[in-house]
Design a protein around this motif. Structure first.
Motif, PDB file in Angstrom:
ATOM      1  N   ASP A   1       2.744  -0.309  -1.259  1.00 20.91           N
ATOM      2  CA  ASP A   1       1.344  -0.305  -1.687  1.00 20.91           C
ATOM      3  C   ASP A   1       1.216   0.536  -2.960  1.00 20.91           C
ATOM      4  O   ASP A   1       2.146   1.258  -3.344  1.00 20.91           O
ATOM      5  N   GLY A   2       0.073   0.440  -3.563  1.00 17.25           N
ATOM      6  CA  GLY A   2      -0.183   1.211  -4.781  1.00 17.25           C
ATOM      7  C   GLY A   2      -1.653   1.188  -5.109  1.00 17.25           C
ATOM      8  O   GLY A   2      -2.454   0.635  -4.350  1.00 17.25           O
ATOM      9  N   TYR A   3      -2.026   1.806  -6.210  1.00 15.19           N
ATOM     10  CA  TYR A   3      -3.424   1.730  -6.651  1.00 15.19           C
ATOM     11  C   TYR A   3      -3.518   1.934  -8.149  1.00 15.19           C
ATOM     12  O   TYR A   3      -2.595   2.446  -8.784  1.00 15.19           O
ATOM     13  N   VAL A   4      -4.659   1.540  -8.694  1.00  5.95           N
ATOM     14  CA  VAL A   4      -5.023   1.851 -10.074  1.00  5.95           C
ATOM     15  C   VAL A   4      -6.426   2.427 -10.043  1.00  5.95           C
ATOM     16  O   VAL A   4      -7.302   1.897  -9.344  1.00  5.95           O
TER      17      VAL A   4
ATOM     18  N   ASP B   1      -7.727 -18.239  -5.160  1.00  4.10           N
ATOM     19  CA  ASP B   1      -7.198 -17.691  -3.899  1.00  4.10           C
ATOM     20  C   ASP B   1      -6.824 -16.206  -3.968  1.00  4.10           C
ATOM     21  O   ASP B   1      -6.516 -15.602  -2.946  1.00  4.10           O
ATOM     22  N   ALA B   2      -6.842 -15.601  -5.162  1.00  4.42           N
ATOM     23  CA  ALA B   2      -6.559 -14.163  -5.250  1.00  4.42           C
ATOM     24  C   ALA B   2      -7.891 -13.403  -5.242  1.00  4.42           C
ATOM     25  O   ALA B   2      -8.929 -13.973  -5.562  1.00  4.42           O
ATOM     26  N   PRO B   3      -7.856 -12.112  -4.856  1.00  2.00           N
ATOM     27  CA  PRO B   3      -9.105 -11.337  -4.855  1.00  2.00           C
ATOM     28  C   PRO B   3      -9.756 -11.355  -6.244  1.00  2.00           C
ATOM     29  O   PRO B   3      -9.073 -11.158  -7.249  1.00  2.00           O
ATOM     30  N   ALA B   4     -11.047 -11.579  -6.279  1.00  3.51           N
ATOM     31  CA  ALA B   4     -11.768 -11.682  -7.556  1.00  3.51           C
ATOM     32  C   ALA B   4     -11.602 -10.411  -8.386  1.00  3.51           C
ATOM     33  O   ALA B   4     -11.489 -10.474  -9.616  1.00  3.51           O
ATOM     34  N   GLU B   5     -11.536  -9.232  -7.713  1.00  2.00           N
ATOM     35  CA  GLU B   5     -11.399  -7.968  -8.457  1.00  2.00           C
ATOM     36  C   GLU B   5     -10.038  -7.919  -9.175  1.00  2.00           C
ATOM     37  O   GLU B   5      -9.928  -7.325 -10.244  1.00  2.00           O
ATOM     38  N   ALA B   6      -9.023  -8.517  -8.550  1.00  2.00           N
ATOM     39  CA  ALA B   6      -7.691  -8.524  -9.169  1.00  2.00           C
ATOM     40  C   ALA B   6      -7.716  -9.340 -10.457  1.00  2.00           C
ATOM     41  O   ALA B   6      -7.155  -8.938 -11.483  1.00  2.00           O
ATOM     42  N   ILE B   7      -8.344 -10.495 -10.389  1.00  2.00           N
ATOM     43  CA  ILE B   7      -8.444 -11.359 -11.571  1.00  2.00           C
ATOM     44  C   ILE B   7      -9.244 -10.652 -12.667  1.00  2.00           C
ATOM     45  O   ILE B   7      -8.848 -10.646 -13.837  1.00  2.00           O
ATOM     46  N   GLU B   8     -10.344 -10.020 -12.286  1.00  2.00           N
ATOM     47  CA  GLU B   8     -11.162  -9.294 -13.273  1.00  2.00           C
ATOM     48  C   GLU B   8     -10.360  -8.154 -13.902  1.00  2.00           C
ATOM     49  O   GLU B   8     -10.437  -7.916 -15.110  1.00  2.00           O
ATOM     50  N   PHE B   9      -9.578  -7.435 -13.087  1.00  2.00           N
ATOM     51  CA  PHE B   9      -8.760  -6.342 -13.593  1.00  2.00           C
ATOM     52  C   PHE B   9      -7.756  -6.855 -14.633  1.00  2.00           C
ATOM     53  O   PHE B   9      -7.590  -6.285 -15.712  1.00  2.00           O
ATOM     54  N   LEU B  10      -7.095  -7.974 -14.311  1.00  2.00           N
ATOM     55  CA  LEU B  10      -6.085  -8.514 -15.228  1.00  2.00           C
ATOM     56  C   LEU B  10      -6.692  -8.985 -16.542  1.00  2.00           C
ATOM     57  O   LEU B  10      -6.039  -8.953 -17.588  1.00  2.00           O
ATOM     58  N   LYS B  11      -7.953  -9.407 -16.493  1.00  2.00           N
ATOM     59  CA  LYS B  11      -8.610  -9.835 -17.731  1.00  2.00           C
ATOM     60  C   LYS B  11      -8.758  -8.681 -18.708  1.00  2.00           C
ATOM     61  O   LYS B  11      -8.686  -8.870 -19.915  1.00  2.00           O
ATOM     62  N   THR B  12      -8.976  -7.473 -18.187  1.00  2.00           N
ATOM     63  CA  THR B  12      -9.331  -6.365 -19.079  1.00  2.00           C
ATOM     64  C   THR B  12      -8.227  -5.322 -19.266  1.00  2.00           C
ATOM     65  O   THR B  12      -8.331  -4.500 -20.169  1.00  2.00           O
ATOM     66  N   VAL B  13      -7.194  -5.339 -18.440  1.00  2.00           N
ATOM     67  CA  VAL B  13      -6.198  -4.259 -18.526  1.00  2.00           C
ATOM     68  C   VAL B  13      -5.476  -4.308 -19.887  1.00  2.00           C
ATOM     69  O   VAL B  13      -5.050  -5.367 -20.331  1.00  2.00           O
ATOM     70  N   PRO B  14      -5.358  -3.171 -20.569  1.00  2.00           N
ATOM     71  CA  PRO B  14      -4.667  -3.162 -21.869  1.00  2.00           C
ATOM     72  C   PRO B  14      -3.151  -3.252 -21.711  1.00  2.00           C
ATOM     73  O   PRO B  14      -2.614  -3.074 -20.608  1.00  2.00           O
TER      74      PRO B  14
ATOM     75  N   LEU C   1      -0.888  -5.001  -9.251  1.00  2.00           N
ATOM     76  CA  LEU C   1      -1.780  -4.630 -10.361  1.00  2.00           C
ATOM     77  C   LEU C   1      -1.315  -3.320 -11.007  1.00  2.00           C
ATOM     78  O   LEU C   1      -1.345  -3.185 -12.228  1.00  2.00           O
ATOM     79  N   ALA C   2      -0.863  -2.381 -10.172  1.00  2.00           N
ATOM     80  CA  ALA C   2      -0.413  -1.085 -10.718  1.00  2.00           C
ATOM     81  C   ALA C   2       0.817  -1.244 -11.610  1.00  2.00           C
ATOM     82  O   ALA C   2       1.009  -0.466 -12.548  1.00  2.00           O
TER      83      ALA C   2
ATOM     84  N   GLU D   1      10.206  -6.114 -20.681  1.00  2.00           N
ATOM     85  CA  GLU D   1       9.472  -7.367 -20.521  1.00  2.00           C
ATOM     86  C   GLU D   1       9.809  -7.919 -19.135  1.00  2.00           C
ATOM     87  O   GLU D   1      10.740  -8.706 -18.990  1.00  2.00           O
ATOM     88  N   PHE D   2       9.043  -7.466 -18.145  1.00  2.00           N
ATOM     89  CA  PHE D   2       9.356  -7.758 -16.745  1.00  2.00           C
ATOM     90  C   PHE D   2       8.742  -9.088 -16.291  1.00  2.00           C
ATOM     91  O   PHE D   2       9.312  -9.776 -15.463  1.00  2.00           O
ATOM     92  N   GLY D   3       7.573  -9.421 -16.820  1.00  2.00           N
ATOM     93  CA  GLY D   3       6.941 -10.708 -16.474  1.00  2.00           C
ATOM     94  C   GLY D   3       6.462 -10.788 -15.044  1.00  2.00           C
ATOM     95  O   GLY D   3       6.631 -11.817 -14.384  1.00  2.00           O
ATOM     96  N   GLY D   4       5.865  -9.726 -14.567  1.00  2.00           N
ATOM     97  CA  GLY D   4       5.507  -9.653 -13.149  1.00  2.00           C
ATOM     98  C   GLY D   4       4.026  -9.786 -12.860  1.00  2.00           C
ATOM     99  O   GLY D   4       3.304 -10.462 -13.573  1.00  2.00           O
ATOM    100  N   CYS D   5       3.634  -9.121 -11.786  1.00  2.00           N
ATOM    101  CA  CYS D   5       2.276  -9.184 -11.242  1.00  2.00           C
ATOM    102  C   CYS D   5       1.974 -10.570 -10.670  1.00  2.00           C
ATOM    103  O   CYS D   5       0.975 -11.204 -11.004  1.00  2.00           O
ATOM    104  N   ALA D   6       2.871 -11.035  -9.799  1.00  2.00           N
ATOM    105  CA  ALA D   6       2.627 -12.285  -9.085  1.00  2.00           C
ATOM    106  C   ALA D   6       1.556 -12.031  -8.022  1.00  2.00           C
ATOM    107  O   ALA D   6       1.626 -11.042  -7.304  1.00  2.00           O
TER     108      ALA D   6
END
Ligand code: CA
Length: 591
Positions: A582-585, A531-544, A509-510, A481-486
């Motif tokens: 850096d990283g990717y998903v 203020d964060a990239p819209a794609e990042a917010i969308e990704f967080l909404k759906t990531v399992p 995100l990764a 339980e890291f509580g990350g992705c700031a």
């Protein structure tokens, strides 16, 4: 006749894995085992045995009987790594007698890449219980092996005297004779690189109220690490360091995961193969994501308006939960909390509440205190939580690894399940098979988690390095339980002051894929919606947050990791690079 008896007394044998690549060699009366993988020595002759209060079984054990059988079973997991496990292993039980003629068994289970070892102590005569004074069990690595280890800290140090809490820094690729940071050895799991032969991960599982949490000693002569018990000073000196249990009974399993590459280490199910659920639940626990204000907005945010902002953020994100952290009882109060929980429910957001475990084992003043350590008060508190429809609790600042503390974990889990409450532990020990043993267990910290990114720049500078260790070590044996992705660039409410995030948005995100926990509290803040990239917010909404399969692709501890996890028919491939931050998903539908 005399010669015949001597022949009987000396015994060597081997236990092979179903695929024949992994071999455990056993010698009695030397009382040692060794491990080979694909013909290469991964562990040299290593000691077996223990010292009980009523007898010495720490060596010179004579084999009197042995039993071989095979295990072929399937089981499901719903909160970590993979959903279906097919466990095939060869089982070997050696019945042994010490010089006084007293009996003990050592049991091995050898699957293709995992070895599990435990001791079974029979009820012999009137003796109905055992106190284990020490274990001889060891792991002797070949010369040239390097280590990826996290030291056990001193007891009763750190924030409000709350250590040990598995929140220390790893050393990567260190020589075996490196002295551990505090001189108390290393916490599980422990990763070893046996030169070009491969990798070995040592840990333990099946630890419940009937034993202590153990760790590894510092390296002794000849590459030998042995099982070490907690320190007497832990838990404010209360409770013995020698575990005790009723007879017949067994010690926990010590596990050794072996591979020529890191793939079996990252994909191992060793923590769950040899344990069983300890109780059934009538509750249908729902996993998912949540927001928590404390991580960036800190203590001052434990007030009505800020919690409403984070409930709204969770609602906007479609997250299932909000975690209301330390101080809610004093800064908001029980009465207004009932209204706040009602507000969360009106927004379709369920609630986790924070508690301190204390107790007589630290000086914690963050509240609520003294609600979880006493069964009379705990029952009353949990009844209130259930009446309010609270779904989980996060309990912080535990007392160490003594059996005394393991009992409290189990009591809290068992009582919480009576009230439909999931449990997350912070400032705590490593979970040891708990994802399968306790139906309402949903995560532990036991790592230098996201809070350290706020506390100091050093943790930010080291964030990528540490993140590239966890999938091989800490997180491969249990929920983290890291509580990350700031997504703030500065880890501060203003996003203009405070520590500086070194990693890219894609890296963060990764980590939502790489770090696994069935409940993910995400360190986003309300301003990130704009203020964060819209794609990042969308990704967080759906990531399992749960996975059907985990596949290691490539990596090296502390340098980089690429793996993919499947949820339903979607594969999430994630990559973290410690050199570039850096990283990717990548998300794909292909089967
Ligand atoms: Ca902590």
């Amino acid at each position: 006749m005399h010669t015949f008896l001597i022949l009987l007394a000396a015994f060597t044998t081997a236990i092979s894995s179903p695929d024949g690549k992994l071999k455990v060699g056993l010698s009695f009366p030397e009382s040692t085992y060794s491990v080979e993988y694909e013909g290469k020595t991964m562990l040299e002759d290593s000691p077996l045995g223990l010292t009980a209060n009523f007898g010495d079984f720490s060596g010179n054990l004579t084999l009197t009987e042995s039993h071989r059988s095979t295990i072929d079973e399937s089981y499901s997991l719903n909160r970590i790594k993979t959903s279906e496990v097919h466990y095939r292993a060869n089982k070997f039980i050696a019945e042994l007698r010490n010089e006084a003629g007293q009996k003990i068994e050592v049991e091995f289970r050898v699957s293709d890449n995992d070895i599990a070892i435990r001791y079974n102590i029979p009820k012999d005569g009137d003796t109905g219980s055992v106190r284990v004074m020490s274990e001889a069990t060891g792991f002797r690595f070949p010369e040239g092996t390097t280590t990826f280890l996290c030291p056990q800290s001193d007891a009763m140090i750190g924030w409000k005297r709350s250590k040990p809490s598995y929140e220390e820094e790893y050393k990567a690729d260190a020589a075996m004779d490196t002295v551990s940071g505090y001189g108390h050895g290393y916490t599980f799991p422990c990763l070893f690189h046996v030169g070009d032969k491969g990798w070995v991960l040592v840990s333990e599982t099946g630890v419940d109220s009937r034993y202590c949490g153990s760790h590894l000693s510092d390296c002794k002569e000849g590459g030998l690490y042995t099982i070490a018990f907690p320190m007497p000073e832990e838990n404010n000196g209360n409770g013995t360091v020698e575990p005790a249990f009723a007879l017949p009974g067994s010690t926990p399993w010590r596990t050794i995961t072996v591979g020529s590459t890191l793939k079996p280490i990252v994909e191992t199910t060793a923590p769950w193969n040899t344990v069983e659920p300890l109780y059934e639940t009538k509750h249908d626990y729902k996993f998912g994501k949540g927001t928590w204000s404390w991580i960036i907005w800190q203590d001052a945010s434990m007030n009505w308006d800020d919690q409403v902002a984070y409930i709204d953020l969770a609602s906007e994100m479609g997250f299932e939960y909000i975690l209301i952290d330390a101080g809610w009882d004093q800064q908001i109060g029980y009465e207004k909390m009932e209204k706040l929980i009602g507000y969360a429910h009106s927004k379709n957001v369920d609630v986790f509440l924070w508690y301190s475990s204390s107790g007589y084992w630290n000086d914690i003043s963050q509240s609520p205190v003294n609600r979880m350590d006493n069964s009379i008060i705990r029952k009353k508190e949990m009844a209130w939580l259930e009446s309010q429809g609270v779904k989980g609790i996060k309990i912080d600042f535990w007392g160490g690894d003594k059996q005394e503390t393991m009992r409290l974990y189990e009591q809290v889990l068992s009582d919480a399940d009576d009230h439909g409450l999931m449990c997350i532990f912070h400032g705590c020990t490593l979970p040891r098979g708990w994802e399968r043993m306790y139906p309402n267990y949903v995560g532990s910290e036991a790592v230098l988690a996201s809070e350290n990114l706020i506390f100091g720049q050093h943790a930010c500078d080291m964030e990528a390095f540490n993140a590239c260790l966890h999938p091989f070590i800490r997180n491969t044996v249990g929920c983290m339980e890291f509580g990350g992705c700031a997504l703030n660039e500065r880890l501060h409410r203003s996003n203009r002051f405070g520590t500086v995030r070194r990693t890219s948005v894609n890296f963060e995100l990764a980590t939502e894929i790489i770090f696994q926990n069935p409940i993910q509290f995400v360190a986003i803040t309300p301003n990130n919606l704009t203020d964060a990239p819209a794609e990042a917010i969308e990704f967080l909404k759906t990531v399992p947050t749960t996975w059907d399969e985990t596949v290691f692709i490539d990596g090296y501890p502390g340098k980089f990791i690429t793996l993919k996890r499947r949820h339903g028919d979607k594969w999430y491939t994630a990559h973290l690079d410690a050199e570039t931050n850096d990283g990717y998903v990548e998300v794909s539908d292909d089967k």
